[in-house]
Design an enzyme around this catalytic site. Sequence first.
Site, short mmCIF file in Angstrom:
data_model
loop_
_atom_site.label_atom_id
_atom_site.label_comp_id
_atom_site.label_asym_id
_atom_site.label_seq_id
_atom_site.Cartn_x
_atom_site.Cartn_y
_atom_site.Cartn_z
N GLU A 457 -18.36 9.45 -0.66
CA GLU A 457 -18.08 8.44 -1.68
C GLU A 457 -18.91 7.18 -1.41
O GLU A 457 -18.87 6.63 -0.30
CB GLU A 457 -16.58 8.10 -1.65
CG GLU A 457 -15.73 9.26 -2.11
CD GLU A 457 -14.30 9.19 -1.60
OE1 GLU A 457 -13.81 8.09 -1.30
OE2 GLU A 457 -13.68 10.26 -1.49
N GLU A 488 -12.01 13.92 -1.35
CA GLU A 488 -12.21 14.08 0.10
C GLU A 488 -12.20 15.52 0.54
O GLU A 488 -13.00 15.94 1.39
CB GLU A 488 -11.14 13.29 0.87
CG GLU A 488 -11.37 11.78 0.90
CD GLU A 488 -10.96 11.08 -0.37
OE1 GLU A 488 -10.35 11.72 -1.25
OE2 GLU A 488 -11.25 9.87 -0.52
N HIS A 557 -4.60 2.30 5.59
CA HIS A 557 -6.01 1.97 5.85
C HIS A 557 -6.23 1.44 7.26
O HIS A 557 -7.20 0.75 7.52
CB HIS A 557 -6.52 0.92 4.86
CG HIS A 557 -6.85 1.45 3.51
ND1 HIS A 557 -5.89 1.89 2.63
CD2 HIS A 557 -8.04 1.62 2.87
CE1 HIS A 557 -6.47 2.29 1.51
NE2 HIS A 557 -7.77 2.15 1.64
#
Length: 753
Positions: A457, A488, A557
């Site tokens: 990406e 993914e 994250h």
Amino acid sequence: MPKDVLALPRFEPGEIRPTPIRKFRYAKTLADELAGGLSKDQAVDLYRKMLGIRTFEEMIILLKSARFNPLPGFRFIGATHLSIGQEAVAVGSISAIAAHDLITSTHRGHGHSIAKTWFAMDAMSDGELAQYAGLDAGRPDLREAALQHHLFRTMAELLGKEEGYCRGRGGGMHIADFHTGHLGANAIVGGSFGIAAGAAMACDKLRNGKVVLCLMGDGAANNGICHEALNFATMTQFQRGCPVIFLFENNQYGMTGQTIGEVSGVVSLAQRGAGYNCVSMHAEVVNGMSVLAVHDAVVRAVEVCRMGNGPVLLECSTYRYMGHSLSDQCTTYRTREEEDAWKAVDAIDSYEAALIENGILTSEQAEAERTRMRERIETATTEAGHATDPDPATIYEGLWADTTSEVVAPELATQETPGEYKPTRRDSEGRILYRHAVAEAIAEEMLRDTRVILFGEDVADYGGAFGATRGLLEIFGRERVFNTAISEACIVGAGAGAAMAGMRPIVELMYIDFILMTMDQTGNQAAKARYMFGGKATVPMVIRTTIGGGKGYAGQHSQSLEAICTQIPGLKVVAPSTAYDVKGLLKASVRDDNPVVFIEHQNLYTEKDPVPEEDYTIPLGRGIVRREGTDVTLVAYSGMAPIAGKAAELLAEQGVSAEVIDPRTLVPLDVDLIATSVRKTGRLVVLSQAPATGCFGETICYAVQRKCFSAMKAPALIVGAYDVPPPMAAPLERENIPTPEKVVARVRELCAR
Ligand SMILES: Cc1ncc(C[n+]2csc(CCOP(=O)(O)OP(=O)(O)O)c2C)c(N)n1
Ligand SMILES: [Mg+2]
């Protein structure tokens, strides 16, 4: 680099009309085919191969019930997903591709593997065949003996024998024969979609003219990776379409859920093609009970792919006569009436009738074919039953490839690039940023080997979310550096497929948190392919990803999920902490013939250290002593390494001498280096950004204690994060991640024991 199509505001009213999808267009008969060039031998060959598959699977029923007399008391323990009823799909489709073309297959894949290698053997010269099957080229019955050998090796794999195609490591659900273009059956429903798409992309980039036939069940069409892979294969940016045929073998059911009518909203799976590109993926619905209809559709699909207009989606309508496995009696979810209706259009019976009607075979000859096939399978099965059981001492064989691409043939080196490559400019001390070391390593490897490509990406124009791949698109162009959709699973799957088909891809997952989206592709596919397929698959790919933390990005994250990767045999895992190590280890990872998860740390991207402009590699599995000491050994990698360094400085001020080791590679781990240190210091402390429970530090502690427990003055200790998802609020996050001060406090406690 500007995109070809501007994303301008356009609001003209109108309609978008998908290209119509045809169904059952094949209207010829066997007589037409014979008149049109199908030889009598070819006509019989299709029959013989369908018989071969059915007879093989009938033997599994016999074996399972322990009624095969030549093997008294034999217990068949493997899976029993039979494709009886579906033989026309395997034979019709594989007869239409070339011997060098590739297939991927499923848990119901005996037919696919029997047909793929059989057709490939037909295309071999006598010399090639003799070598492939280990037979004497001069023997008059060479082809018959080779077929017998093939059936034997297939059955031997199902029985878990050393002589099986995968040395008994895979069994029937993971059978593969890379030599004849069979990239593997897959026991994960939908598991091969990404692999097939990636392999096809690789075939196109390698310009080898090969097509990939991705055989899939109807149930798999509703799996997430299906969507990702169909989208991947149809990406507009591929100048030539991906040469892959997604063939749904619609036997009407998943395990017991009915695909059309119950668990999906479409009337046909081919309809899905309209969702992926403007030509509806050339989709068609095909009569899967007619070997000639399937052959015809796949011949046309192959043509589309070879012209550079792929991919193609085919749905072959068929039926499995038996239950999902032999433990399913089919009594709860379908009717006898339905079963009988399909058996009335049986692919083998109807084709046999046509052969007789057209004077190709007499009914006596047809009966003789059936008898002969039974004899072959009985012989193969008896021999397989008596074949060699794998030696438990060989349990590790086939796990790792011990080869690298250290030497690259001159013709594989990049000759010309669209843009100019220049090494990153060093500062006066020869230093560059950690993130520049990433790009430099990739650029150098792409220059020395055209098989190295980079995708993920936003890696192209934008250079990745952290700028680590900035500049590579300008040097190498979109053919070798390209963005993918936010998919993914398919990014990893396509990487694995491309690797199996001969490339050396580097793929990027923006945050390691997203690796959980890929766990089947990373953990069940890329990691396991080599071992499951008997040590034959080579999967030279690098999955680059990052750890964050400390930035308030919270639970999804900021994780440090390396232990999820180290837990899966077949993956190497690398986690460098300096720019020097990034360059050397990334280059070594690209050259390694195993899948490598390469973990970069976001907080280190802007750290600098001296990095030579020259080509160098650091062997995977070798740690480094960052600082020598005598009282305690601190082990820390990635973002924890500088924390350990700081802690050691503070400890020195307090009179405690800490040795700091950065293992750099987690799998394989340099246990000896750490154990040597612990023998000297008597104490081991491992820093972990991950929650302490289940972290990779536990593995380090256990491995080291096994080596030098008697030299230890105190139990090994982990200074890790709390067992919570990373919190967002600064005070909580600060509390969660180990700091030098925390390490110092814990070390002092340990030393005081
Ligand atoms: C990801 C995954 N989910 C569930 C299963 C269990 N399972 C094995 S085969 C199967 C049905 C698959 O249906 P389909 O794709 O139509 O193939 P078929 O069995 O009909 O050949 C299921 C649910 C699995 N192996 N993998
Ligand atoms: Mg099915």
